[in-house]
Write a protein that holds these residues in place. Structure first.
Motif, PDB file in Angstrom:
ATOM      1  N   PRO A  19       0.532  -0.879   0.451  1.00 14.07           N
ATOM      2  CA  PRO A  19       0.067  -0.162   0.606  1.00 14.07           C
ATOM      3  C   PRO A  19       0.607   1.292   0.427  1.00 14.07           C
ATOM      4  N   ASP A  20       1.519   1.121  -0.680  1.00  7.07           N
ATOM      5  CA  ASP A  20       2.560   2.436  -1.334  1.00  7.07           C
ATOM      6  C   ASP A  20       2.892   2.242  -2.616  1.00  7.07           C
ATOM      7  N   SER A 115       0.585   0.606   8.294  1.00  4.25           N
ATOM      8  CA  SER A 115       0.439  -0.944   7.187  1.00  4.25           C
ATOM      9  C   SER A 115       1.843  -1.534   7.938  1.00  4.25           C
TER      10      SER A 115
END
Length: 151
Positions: A19-20, A115
């Motif tokens: 999630p980056d 995360s």
């Protein structure tokens, strides 16, 4: 050829699932990622080599072939200012594959709103230099994640 092993246990998810956008787009380099087990654990060196960069949330080990492997403990975890991370080595130390580098708690990272997913990246590598990349399934600490051809 360098075999890069899992610095921690969890489920391999591949970089594209991180999630980056920087990691997901392999802008730092190709590799894979691990969604770690949610219990206090120790991240270990994925290769034999020298610790050239060390932060509470990330480290780079360069192996004898000159390959730099980044292990990043969670996403945006730099914002935690080192809280919940314990370093076991120093920058410049020679480490062996499997040697403890950083203790941390992925569940605490998640509870802090970050995360816990951990990219393991071959720095400045061409994607075709990597083979046998593990992008899904359970991994144990020390399992092979990918092979990196010597430049």
């Amino acid at each position: 050829m360098t075999i890069v092993t899992a610095p921690l246990a969890g489920r391999a998810i591949g970089l594209e699932a991180v999630p980056d956008p920087v990691f997901a787009g392999a802008m730092v380099g190709p590799g894979t990622a691990i969604d770690p087990v949610r219990e206090p654990s120790v991240a270990v060196s994925p290769v034999d080599g020298v610790v050239v960069s060390l932060h509470p949330h990330a480290f780079v080990v360069v192996d004898p072939d000159g390959h730099g492997v980044l292990t990043h403990l969670g996403i945006d975890t730099v914002q935690l200012n080192g809280e919940g991370f314990e370093l076991h080595v120093n920058k410049g130390d020679t480490v062996q594959r499997g040697q403890a580098v950083i203790s941390w708690d992925p569940a605490a990272v998640e509870a802090a709103g970050k995360s816990p997913v951990c990219p393991v990246v071959a720095l400045e590598a061409a994607p075709e230099a990597l083979s046998a990349v593990v992008a899904d399934g359970d991994v144990k600490t020390g399992d092979a994640l990918f092979s990196w051809e010597k430049a």
